[in-house]
Write an enzyme that holds these catalytic residues in place. Structure first.
Site, PDB file in Angstrom:
ATOM      1  CB  SER A  25      -0.891   0.024   1.251  1.00 22.43           C
ATOM      2  OG  SER A  25      -0.076   0.067   2.413  1.00 22.43           O
ATOM      3  CB  THR A  57      -0.798   0.944  -4.133  1.00 17.41           C
ATOM      4  OG1 THR A  57      -0.799   0.132  -2.960  1.00 17.41           O
ATOM      5  CG2 THR A  57      -0.509   2.383  -3.783  1.00 17.41           C
ATOM      6  CE1 TYR A  58      -4.036  -1.316   1.412  1.00 21.27           C
ATOM      7  CE2 TYR A  58      -3.495  -2.509  -0.596  1.00 21.27           C
ATOM      8  CZ  TYR A  58      -3.460  -2.404   0.787  1.00 21.27           C
ATOM      9  OH  TYR A  58      -2.841  -3.374   1.530  1.00 21.27           O
ATOM     10  N   GLY A  73       5.556  -2.667   0.549  1.00 19.63           N
ATOM     11  CA  GLY A  73       5.448  -3.895  -0.229  1.00 19.63           C
ATOM     12  C   GLY A  73       6.219  -3.831  -1.534  1.00 19.63           C
ATOM     13  CB  ALA A  74       5.618  -5.628  -4.727  1.00 19.84           C
ATOM     14  CB  ALA A  75       4.963  -0.129  -4.571  1.00 24.78           C
TER      15      ALA A  75
END
EC number: 4.1.1.11
Length: 136
Positions: A25, A57-58, A73-75
């Site tokens: 996120s 994302t959120y 995360g992955a971002a």
């Protein structure tokens, strides 16, 4: 027919943290979330001005007054601390609603403090060194 239009944007925010080990996120200072009219869990697009990366994302609402913009995360593989980003939300509207809607534009400084609020999609703040895309 519904059109997808810009709902809000946080313009030229500085990423303060990027961590692969957090649940995916973007954590955003609550003051910025509220100024942009965002809500927790809302889908946003993030454009990295520094390297050109784009992702969706959120929102997770972070602590107010911190100036934090944390990529989780992955971002975190795409966006790094210190990068300049634009965080945008979109909404769907009928033609009439879209023509009447004024987006919430949040301009911030290098510490992610709000310096101006507006609704002009192409406004370049005086003294920012940026150009308005209306004059192309």
């Amino acid at each position: 027919m519904l059109r997808t239009i810009l709902g809000s944007k946080i313009h030229r925010a500085t990423v303060t943290q990027a961590d692969l080990d957090y649940v995916g996120s973007v954590t955003i200072d609550a003051d910025l979330v509220h100024a942009a009219g965002l809500i927790e869990g809302e889908k946003v697009a993030i454009v990295d001005i520094t390297n050109g990366a784009r992702l969706e994302t959120y929102v997770i609402v972070g602590d107010a007054g911190t100036g934090n913009i944390c990529i989780n995360g992955a971002a975190a593989h795409l966006i790094n601390p210190g990068d300049l980003v634009i965080i945008m939300s979109y909404l769907q509207a009928t033609d009439a609603e879209a023509k009447a809607y004024e987006p919430k534009i949040v301009h911030v400084d290098a510490d992610n403090r709000i310096v101006a609020l507006g609704n002009d999609l192409a406004e370049a703040l005086p003294g920012s060194g940026l150009l308005t895309s209306r004059s192309i």
